[in-house]
Motif scaffolding. Structure first.
Motif, PDB file in Angstrom:
ATOM      1  N   PHE A 184       0.562  -1.596   0.145  1.00 26.48           N
ATOM      2  CA  PHE A 184       0.349  -0.121   0.102  1.00 26.48           C
ATOM      3  C   PHE A 184       0.614   1.164   0.338  1.00 26.48           C
ATOM      4  CE2 PHE A 184      -2.596   3.398   1.987  1.00 26.48           C
ATOM      5  CZ  PHE A 184      -3.600   2.645   1.424  1.00 26.48           C
ATOM      6  N   LEU A 228       2.135   1.908  -3.303  1.00 32.51           N
ATOM      7  CA  LEU A 228       1.082   2.322  -4.500  1.00 32.51           C
ATOM      8  C   LEU A 228       0.890   3.671  -4.026  1.00 32.51           C
ATOM      9  CD1 LEU A 228      -0.691  -0.945  -4.173  1.00 32.51           C
ATOM     10  CD2 LEU A 228       1.125  -0.220  -6.366  1.00 32.51           C
ATOM     11  N   VAL A 229       1.066   3.567  -3.230  1.00 31.58           N
ATOM     12  CA  VAL A 229       0.780   5.523  -2.252  1.00 31.58           C
ATOM     13  C   VAL A 229       1.267   6.179  -3.042  1.00 31.58           C
ATOM     14  CG1 VAL A 229       0.219   7.034  -0.493  1.00 31.58           C
ATOM     15  CG2 VAL A 229      -1.412   4.630  -0.710  1.00 31.58           C
ATOM     16  N   ALA A 287      -7.542   1.608  -1.143  1.00 33.80           N
ATOM     17  CA  ALA A 287      -7.858   2.832  -0.484  1.00 33.80           C
ATOM     18  C   ALA A 287      -8.890   3.202  -0.076  1.00 33.80           C
ATOM     19  CB  ALA A 287      -7.493   3.762  -0.819  1.00 33.80           C
ATOM     20  N   ILE A 309      -5.032  -0.130  -6.279  1.00 31.07           N
ATOM     21  CA  ILE A 309      -4.613   1.187  -4.596  1.00 31.07           C
ATOM     22  C   ILE A 309      -6.300   1.285  -5.196  1.00 31.07           C
ATOM     23  CG2 ILE A 309      -4.019   2.768  -6.971  1.00 31.07           C
ATOM     24  CD1 ILE A 309      -3.052   1.940  -3.265  1.00 31.07           C
TER      25      ILE A 309
END
Length: 135
Positions: free
Chosen positions: A24, A27-28, A99, A95
C-alpha cells in the motif's frame, strides 16, 4: 500502540484487498506522484527516500510486487545504473479499490475514538515529535 495499530491495519488491509501495508505504501507513493505531475513513476532511490526505507528492503518489496503485476521497473535512459518504478494498470486498480476501506479502517481505529480537542492535540504532538526526529 504503534505496533498493535500497524498489525491490525495490516491484517485488515490484507483481508480486504490482498495488499500488505508495505504494498500500500509503495502504491500510494506512486499514485501521489501521478497526481503531482501526471507520471506514475519514480526513480528507485527517490522512492526509497520517500518511504524512508533501505534500498534492500525496497528491492525485495518491488520484486514481490512485480510478480503480482502491481509495478514494473523501467531502465533510465539518462543513467544506465538507475531505474524507474512504474505503477501498472493492475496496480492502479488495486490501490483504487483498497484505499477507501483502508481510510475507513484508520478513521474507525484512530479518529472515531477521539474528540476534536484530542485530534488537535495529536496533531500538535506529532509535529513536535517529527520536528525532533528530523534534526
Amino acid at each position: 500502540m504503534q505496533a498493535r495499530l500497524h498489525a491490525r491495519l495490516n491484517r485488515r488491509l490484507q483481508d480486504e484487498s490482498g495488499l500488505s501495508l508495505a504494498d500500500f505504501d509503495v502504491l500510494v507513493a506512486l499514485t501521489d506522484r501521478a497526481r503531482q505531475d501526471g507520471g506514475a513513476r519514480m526513480r528507485v532511490h527517490e522512492l526509497a527516500d520517500t518511504l524512508q526505507w533501505e534500498r534492500s528492503r525496497l528491492s525485495h518489496q518491488l520484486s514481490r510486487m512485480q510478480r503480482r503485476d502491481l509495478v514494473e521497473r523501467e531502465e533510465c535512459e539518462d543513467d544506465a545504473r538507475g531505474a524507474f518504478v512504474v505503477l501498472t494498470a493492475q496496480g492502479r486498480r488495486v490501490i483504487e479499490q483498497a484505499a477507501p476501506p483502508h481510510v475507513e479502517a484508520v478513521r474507525e481505529l484512530v479518529f472515531d475514538g477521539l474528540d476534536d480537542g484530542q485530534v488537535d492535540a495529536l496533531a500538535r504532538i506529532t509535529e513536535i515529535v517529527l520536528g525532533r526526529v528530523g534534526r
